[in-house]
Design a protein around this motif. Sequence first.
Motif, mmCIF file in Angstrom:
data_model
loop_
_atom_site.group_PDB
_atom_site.id
_atom_site.type_symbol
_atom_site.label_atom_id
_atom_site.label_comp_id
_atom_site.label_asym_id
_atom_site.label_seq_id
_atom_site.Cartn_x
_atom_site.Cartn_y
_atom_site.Cartn_z
ATOM 1 N N GLU A 72 -135.401 -14.562 31.569
ATOM 2 C CA GLU A 72 -134.187 -15.349 31.767
ATOM 3 C C GLU A 72 -133.707 -15.957 30.443
ATOM 4 O O GLU A 72 -132.515 -15.946 30.141
ATOM 5 C CB GLU A 72 -134.461 -16.442 32.796
ATOM 6 C CG GLU A 72 -133.239 -17.241 33.180
ATOM 7 C CD GLU A 72 -133.555 -18.257 34.269
ATOM 8 O OE1 GLU A 72 -133.278 -19.449 34.041
ATOM 9 O OE2 GLU A 72 -134.075 -17.853 35.329
ATOM 10 N N LEU A 73 -134.649 -16.481 29.656
ATOM 11 C CA LEU A 73 -134.278 -17.062 28.365
ATOM 12 C C LEU A 73 -133.695 -16.016 27.423
ATOM 13 O O LEU A 73 -132.708 -16.279 26.731
ATOM 14 C CB LEU A 73 -135.484 -17.732 27.716
ATOM 15 C CG LEU A 73 -135.928 -19.048 28.331
ATOM 16 C CD1 LEU A 73 -137.252 -19.485 27.748
ATOM 17 C CD2 LEU A 73 -134.868 -20.117 28.131
ATOM 18 N N LEU A 74 -134.297 -14.849 27.384
ATOM 19 C CA LEU A 74 -133.776 -13.777 26.528
ATOM 20 C C LEU A 74 -132.368 -13.369 26.949
ATOM 21 O O LEU A 74 -131.504 -13.134 26.100
ATOM 22 C CB LEU A 74 -134.710 -12.567 26.550
ATOM 23 C CG LEU A 74 -135.964 -12.690 25.697
ATOM 24 C CD1 LEU A 74 -136.955 -11.594 26.042
ATOM 25 C CD2 LEU A 74 -135.605 -12.650 24.221
ATOM 26 N N GLU A 75 -132.144 -13.306 28.245
ATOM 27 C CA GLU A 75 -130.816 -12.935 28.733
ATOM 28 C C GLU A 75 -129.773 -14.002 28.402
ATOM 29 O O GLU A 75 -128.642 -13.677 28.034
ATOM 30 C CB GLU A 75 -130.857 -12.691 30.245
ATOM 31 C CG GLU A 75 -131.604 -11.441 30.633
ATOM 32 C CD GLU A 75 -131.823 -11.290 32.125
ATOM 33 O OE1 GLU A 75 -132.324 -10.218 32.519
ATOM 34 O OE2 GLU A 75 -131.524 -12.219 32.899
ATOM 35 N N GLU A 77 -130.122 -16.707 26.045
ATOM 36 C CA GLU A 77 -130.096 -17.195 24.669
ATOM 37 C C GLU A 77 -130.183 -16.083 23.626
ATOM 38 O O GLU A 77 -130.049 -16.343 22.442
ATOM 39 C CB GLU A 77 -131.253 -18.187 24.439
ATOM 40 C CG GLU A 77 -131.339 -19.315 25.443
ATOM 41 C CD GLU A 77 -130.125 -20.217 25.452
ATOM 42 O OE1 GLU A 77 -129.369 -20.258 24.458
ATOM 43 O OE2 GLU A 77 -129.909 -20.893 26.484
ATOM 44 N N GLY A 78 -130.436 -14.857 24.082
ATOM 45 C CA GLY A 78 -130.626 -13.767 23.129
ATOM 46 C C GLY A 78 -131.971 -13.908 22.435
ATOM 47 O O GLY A 78 -132.778 -14.772 22.760
ATOM 48 N N ASN A 79 -132.205 -13.066 21.464
ATOM 49 C CA ASN A 79 -133.481 -13.070 20.743
ATOM 50 C C ASN A 79 -133.421 -14.076 19.600
ATOM 51 O O ASN A 79 -133.570 -13.741 18.434
ATOM 52 C CB ASN A 79 -133.788 -11.664 20.228
ATOM 53 C CG ASN A 79 -135.210 -11.539 19.743
ATOM 54 O OD1 ASN A 79 -136.048 -12.387 20.039
ATOM 55 N ND2 ASN A 79 -135.483 -10.486 18.989
ATOM 56 N N GLN A 85 -136.229 -22.217 22.217
ATOM 57 C CA GLN A 85 -137.015 -23.453 22.180
ATOM 58 C C GLN A 85 -136.190 -24.628 22.695
ATOM 59 O O GLN A 85 -136.683 -25.450 23.469
ATOM 60 C CB GLN A 85 -137.521 -23.752 20.772
ATOM 61 C CG GLN A 85 -138.264 -25.078 20.639
ATOM 62 C CD GLN A 85 -139.482 -25.191 21.540
ATOM 63 O OE1 GLN A 85 -140.252 -24.257 21.681
ATOM 64 N NE2 GLN A 85 -139.658 -26.344 22.179
ATOM 65 N N ASN A 86 -134.933 -24.698 22.293
ATOM 66 C CA ASN A 86 -134.066 -25.774 22.779
ATOM 67 C C ASN A 86 -133.894 -25.696 24.290
ATOM 68 O O ASN A 86 -133.921 -26.722 24.977
ATOM 69 C CB ASN A 86 -132.703 -25.731 22.082
ATOM 70 C CG ASN A 86 -132.792 -26.178 20.645
ATOM 71 O OD1 ASN A 86 -133.690 -26.925 20.271
ATOM 72 N ND2 ASN A 86 -131.867 -25.718 19.823
ATOM 73 N N ALA A 87 -133.715 -24.494 24.807
ATOM 74 C CA ALA A 87 -133.577 -24.329 26.260
ATOM 75 C C ALA A 87 -134.862 -24.741 26.977
ATOM 76 O O ALA A 87 -134.818 -25.391 28.030
ATOM 77 C CB ALA A 87 -133.206 -22.887 26.597
ATOM 78 N N LEU A 88 -136.003 -24.374 26.414
ATOM 79 C CA LEU A 88 -137.284 -24.753 27.027
ATOM 80 C C LEU A 88 -137.470 -26.263 27.029
ATOM 81 O O LEU A 88 -137.997 -26.831 27.987
ATOM 82 C CB LEU A 88 -138.452 -24.085 26.297
ATOM 83 C CG LEU A 88 -138.681 -22.622 26.603
ATOM 84 C CD1 LEU A 88 -139.732 -22.046 25.661
ATOM 85 C CD2 LEU A 88 -139.086 -22.417 28.040
#
Length: 135
Positions: A72-75, A77-79, A85-88
């Motif tokens: 989900e994060l990759l989709e 926020e991209g790579n 890290q900010n999203a987490l």
Amino acid sequence: KLLTAEVLMGDEIVKENQKILEGVIGFDQAFDDTTEAFKRFTQAYKTANNNEELSYPFYQTALYSEVYLAKELLEKEGNDGEKMQNALSRLSNWNGSVLPNVTLDANGDILWSSFNVKNVRSGKAEKVKVFNIQL
């Protein structure tokens, strides 16, 4: 009484060492294992593993859920490691997979406030109590 952490509370370990572990009290993370997502995960695991039960349900569901969180994060926020890290660090009550209500602190560590107290009796780690701590 002897106390232990979750490492000795796994179903297979308790079953294989029931005489040694009889009466031991241990702790592990409590989570809702009655959800439809957990039931589907458990059934899929059993189907893929010759009807084997989950040995460490919390850890197995957590690892499975982490893969979907990373996806989900990759989709979203991209790579980009900094964006991820900010999203987490803002993750709160995420329910995107099997493990419900995942919240992380600024370091990316899971905030867990519910724990099981278990007592080993006759080769099974039986839940005695669930307690909650204030974070």
